[in-house]
Design a protein around this motif. Structure first.
Motif, PDB file in Angstrom:
ATOM      1  N   THR A  64       0.842  -1.198   0.000  1.00  0.00           N
ATOM      2  CA  THR A  64       0.000   0.000   0.000  1.00  0.00           C
ATOM      3  C   THR A  64       0.874   1.242   0.000  1.00  0.00           C
ATOM      4  O   THR A  64       1.690   1.445   0.905  1.00  0.00           O
ATOM      5  CB  THR A  64      -0.927   0.040   1.231  1.00  0.00           C
ATOM      6  N   LEU A  65       0.699   2.064  -1.020  1.00  0.00           N
ATOM      7  CA  LEU A  65       1.447   3.312  -1.162  1.00  0.00           C
ATOM      8  C   LEU A  65       0.454   4.467  -1.218  1.00  0.00           C
ATOM      9  O   LEU A  65      -0.448   4.474  -2.053  1.00  0.00           O
ATOM     10  CB  LEU A  65       2.288   3.275  -2.441  1.00  0.00           C
ATOM     11  N   ALA A  66       0.598   5.430  -0.317  1.00  0.00           N
ATOM     12  CA  ALA A  66      -0.248   6.622  -0.318  1.00  0.00           C
ATOM     13  C   ALA A  66       0.535   7.791  -0.902  1.00  0.00           C
ATOM     14  O   ALA A  66       1.674   8.040  -0.502  1.00  0.00           O
ATOM     15  CB  ALA A  66      -0.711   6.955   1.098  1.00  0.00           C
ATOM     16  N   VAL A  67      -0.096   8.494  -1.855  1.00  0.00           N
ATOM     17  CA  VAL A  67       0.559   9.637  -2.496  1.00  0.00           C
ATOM     18  C   VAL A  67      -0.402  10.816  -2.560  1.00  0.00           C
ATOM     19  O   VAL A  67      -1.626  10.641  -2.550  1.00  0.00           O
ATOM     20  CB  VAL A  67       1.041   9.289  -3.927  1.00  0.00           C
ATOM     21  N   ASP A  68       0.161  12.004  -2.639  1.00  0.00           N
ATOM     22  CA  ASP A  68      -0.632  13.217  -2.790  1.00  0.00           C
ATOM     23  C   ASP A  68      -1.407  13.149  -4.108  1.00  0.00           C
ATOM     24  O   ASP A  68      -0.861  12.764  -5.146  1.00  0.00           O
ATOM     25  CB  ASP A  68       0.286  14.438  -2.777  1.00  0.00           C
TER      26      ASP A  68
END
Length: 230
Positions: A64-68
């Protein structure tokens, strides 16, 4: 200029990973990828999720990768698998950016991460989504810097359009951009330079197929990713 036009075009998809050598083909596993709009402490973001199922071990890897949502700047990246795991959290202070976390590879010791990075650096897990989201055209070239949470290193990757190509997968013909993913002269496997090609559907942004080979290897041999369906 390309990075300024970055958008999240491709929806969820499933890719099969396989090894090919001559007439032999072996399935390695399946990736199920999705992108979901989320709110993180009042910040519009995307949760870029990749679930990998290994045919050989029957195990799963959760990534899981969270990005703007507007800049794709990383917020956090978490990977959990049967044998290894890693975590990275990013923060900005004025003009400076920092990443903290750890990685624990299979058979290795846990290593802490605490380092400053340039604010223009992406998380390495963003690369597949950059390929999907950049507005490719004939002759397009872009160089990105990526932070690798498994090594704590920053590497440069040049993405370069080699041309257009029609690719048929699962009985469906796709008009694609053929993109070279050049990770530099240090990208060597068994003494030979790696050659990484990605075919990106021009209309949807999905990666129709990807190939990791080596100099001197037959063009059909190597590691492949093949689109199985949105």
């Amino acid at each position: 200029p390309l990075l300024e036009s970055l958008t999240l075009r491709a929806g969820p998809d499933t890719l099969e990973a396989m090894n090919r050598m001559g007439d032999q083909q072996q399935s390695v596993g399946f990736y199920v990828n999705s992108a979901t709009p989320v709110d993180i402490a009042g910040r519009a973001a995307y949760a870029l999720v990749s679930l990998f199922y290994s045919v050989g071990t029957g195990s799963f890897t959760y990534d899981t990768l969270a990005v703007d949502a507007s800049t794709f700047a990383p917020i956090y990246h978490r990977v959990h698998a049967q044998a290894d795991s890693a975590m990275a959290e990013y923060r900005s202070e004025g003009e400076s950016s920092f990443v903290e976390g750890w990685f624990a590879p299979a058979g290795g010791e846990r290593t802490e991460i605490d380092t400053a990075i340039d604010s223009r650096v992406f998380d390495a897990g963003t690369l597949a989504w950059l390929l999907r989201g950049l507005p490719w055209a004939e002759g397009s070239t872009v160089t990105v810097e990526l932070f690798d949470q498994w090594t704590g290193d920053i590497r440069k990757v040049e993405l370069r359009v080699l041309g257009e190509e029609q690719v048929t997968v699962g009985g469906k013909c796709h008009q694609t951009w053929k993109v070279l993913e050049d990770r530099g002269p240090s990208d060597v496997w068994q003494g030979r330079r790696s050659v990484r090609i990605r075919w990106i559907d021009e209309s949807s942004g999905h990666m129709v197929q990807g190939h990791d080979g080596r100099d001197g290897m037959a063009p059909t041999d190597g590691y492949w990713l093949v689109l199985k369906g949105p």
